[in-house]
Design an enzyme around this catalytic site. Structure first.
Site, PDB file in Angstrom:
ATOM      1  N   HIS A 133      38.879  -9.540   0.148  1.00 51.65           N
ATOM      2  CA  HIS A 133      37.939  -8.852  -0.734  1.00 51.65           C
ATOM      3  C   HIS A 133      38.741  -7.870  -1.581  1.00 51.65           C
ATOM      4  CE1 HIS A 133      34.691  -6.017  -1.823  1.00 51.65           C
ATOM      5  NE2 HIS A 133      33.831  -6.962  -1.517  1.00 51.65           N
ATOM      6  N   ASP A 210      39.927  -5.756   8.071  1.00 52.03           N
ATOM      7  CA  ASP A 210      38.658  -5.566   7.384  1.00 52.03           C
ATOM      8  C   ASP A 210      37.607  -6.329   8.170  1.00 52.03           C
ATOM      9  OD1 ASP A 210      36.397  -5.819   5.813  1.00 52.03           O
ATOM     10  OD2 ASP A 210      37.433  -6.543   4.028  1.00 52.03           O
ATOM     11  N   GLN A 213      32.578  -8.305   7.595  1.00 51.26           N
ATOM     12  CA  GLN A 213      31.786  -9.523   7.783  1.00 51.26           C
ATOM     13  C   GLN A 213      31.840 -10.035   9.220  1.00 51.26           C
ATOM     14  OE1 GLN A 213      29.833 -10.675   5.481  1.00 51.26           O
ATOM     15  NE2 GLN A 213      30.582  -9.500   3.739  1.00 51.26           N
ATOM     16  N   LYS A 236      26.168  -4.005   6.123  1.00 47.91           N
ATOM     17  CA  LYS A 236      26.356  -5.426   6.439  1.00 47.91           C
ATOM     18  C   LYS A 236      25.724  -5.771   7.788  1.00 47.91           C
ATOM     19  CE  LYS A 236      29.432  -5.903   3.008  1.00 47.91           C
ATOM     20  NZ  LYS A 236      29.126  -6.585   1.745  1.00 47.91           N
ATOM     21  N   CYS A 374      33.606 -10.600  -5.321  1.00 49.71           N
ATOM     22  CA  CYS A 374      34.646  -9.571  -5.158  1.00 49.71           C
ATOM     23  C   CYS A 374      35.850 -10.132  -4.404  1.00 49.71           C
ATOM     24  CB  CYS A 374      34.103  -8.331  -4.456  1.00 49.71           C
ATOM     25  SG  CYS A 374      32.900  -7.406  -5.435  1.00 49.71           S
TER      26      CYS A 374
END
Length: 416
Positions: A133, A210, A213, A236, A374
């Protein structure tokens, strides 16, 4: 009960009961029941989260930490209780290792400026993957420009799987950090992050993950993963916008300089100098998003109540069923076919721009995301300017995929 069978030892979820907890799923769009397949951008909120935020504003609203009056003490307790619950949700060794931020993006920027910049010299290297991302690319590019360092990129194959052999070759003696996405928002790829961390740590290279998700869709144990930093966002995972978290070991947080200065992050201030507070407060300058943190805590409580093993099992079965149905649409091409995938299906439709797909199926009540998500480098890797993306959550059903497929057939008919 769920329209999907239980998987493994995890009993089936009562998805209709879950759906009833989301007020927004009762509305209509263009006269059609809302079908929301845009959770990778932002999940919807269950009543438990909405009520927790409303209750805070209605009964406890006050600033935290320094007030002696009852409302301030209650607000402080609510805020710090949320920290404890979020830290436990990712199995952090200590609640004090959990820093509240505005989200994954700010968490990554915090690490870039507070941890890495003081340690980075001209000619040093930072390694990221091709599927990141933008929030896990741009902060490192900015830092490289500031210091004179170089950004290196791990490629992925046509299925959307990282080339770990290429990664090993990139992890040389000048690399000061490896930053990798746990689950790709554009491709759905679930990266083997525990293995990635082990390979990097064997060379003495710290790793940032990261997890934006990943955390909403599977159990995450930061101790088992072996990473040095884990970043994620509440919105999220069925919580409020504008709040997220950074996890790092206490020794690392203590060694880092503050990212921002101001109130809340100090012990003593004079014109001769300032003594900073201990982590995590050292990194939480100013009045925080108190209600957001309260909602964050409610969101992890709600997910805990479902059971992350059951969530993962249901979504895996739904992903398989949804993928099969989408493949029945003539001219539909799925982008990202990794063997390990989470609930993201990016696709194109021959002869139709993704933006047109999104606009047309909106009139069927179906909400998807179109564009580069993104993640421009990841989409460009396939020679595409954009894709359509259906991203699922625990409130989605096979019947909703049938609506999506019907809408896509309608698009197909319009374009011949």
């Amino acid at each position: 009960m769920s329209d999907l069978a239980a998987t493994g030892t995890a009993p089936a979820l009562d998805v209709e009961s879950i759906r009833a907890q989301f007020p927004i799923l009762e509305r209509q769009v263009h006269g059609k029941p809302l079908v929301y397949f845009d959770t990778a951008a932002s999940a919807q909120r269950p009543r438990a989260v909405i009520d927790a935020v409303s209750r805070f504003y209605e009964t406890q609203n006050a600033n935290i930490h320094r007030g002696v009056h009852l409302l301030s003490q209650e607000a402080t307790d609510a805020y710090e209780s949320a920290r404890t619950r979020v830290a436990k949700f990712i199995n952090a060794p200590s609640r004090d290792e959990l820093v509240f931020t505005r989200g994954t993006t700010e968490s990554i920027n915090l690490v870039a400026q507070a941890f890495l910049r003081p340690r980075l010299q001209p000619g040093d290297e930072i390694v990221v993957s091709e599927m990141e991302h933008h929030s896990n690319i741009v902060p490192w590019q900015m830092l490289c420009e500031q210091v004179g360092a170089t950004l290196k990129v791990i490629p992925f194959n046509d299925a959307g799987e990282l080339d770990l052999d290429a990664m090993d070759e990139l992890l040389g003696p000048r690399v000061k950090l490896l930053a990798v996405v746990h689950v790709s928002n554009a491709l759905g790829t679930v990266n083997p992050v525990a293995e990635i961390c082990a390979r990097a740590k064997a060379k003495g290279i710290p790793v940032l993950l990261d997890g934006a998700q990943a955390v909403p869709h599977q159990a995450v144990d930061v101790q088992a993963l072996g990473c040095d930093f884990y970043c994620f966002s509440a919105h999220k995972m069925y919580g409020p916008t504008g709040v997220g978290a950074l996890w790092a070991p206490m020794a690392t947080l203590k060694a880092m300089a503050p990212y921002q200065g101001g109130g809340e992050m100090i012990l003593k201030v004079s014109f001769d100098g300032t003594e900073y507070a201990a982590p995590p407060n050292k990194f939480e300058a100013g009045t925080p998003n108190i209600a957001g943190a309260v909602g964050f805590g409610a969101a992890v409580d709600w997910l805990d109540g479902l059971g992350m093993d059951r969530v993962a099992a249901y979504e895996a079965a739904l992903l398989a069923a949804g993928t099969e149905r989408l493949q029945s649409v003539p001219g539909l091409n799925i982008v990202g076919t990794a063997r390990a995938k989470a609930g993201v299906i990016s696709f194109t439709l021959d002869g139709v721009h993704p933006h047109d797909i999104g606009t047309i199926i909106d009139h069927y009540g179906v909400a998807i995301r179109t564009g580069h998500h993104c993640a421009m480098p990841a989409i460009a890797r396939f020679g595409l300017p954009a894709t359509a993306r259906a991203s699922l959550a625990v409130y989605n059903t096979v019947a909703e995929f049938d609506v999506l497929v019907e809408a896509l057939h309608g698009v197909r008919e319009m374009f011949g």
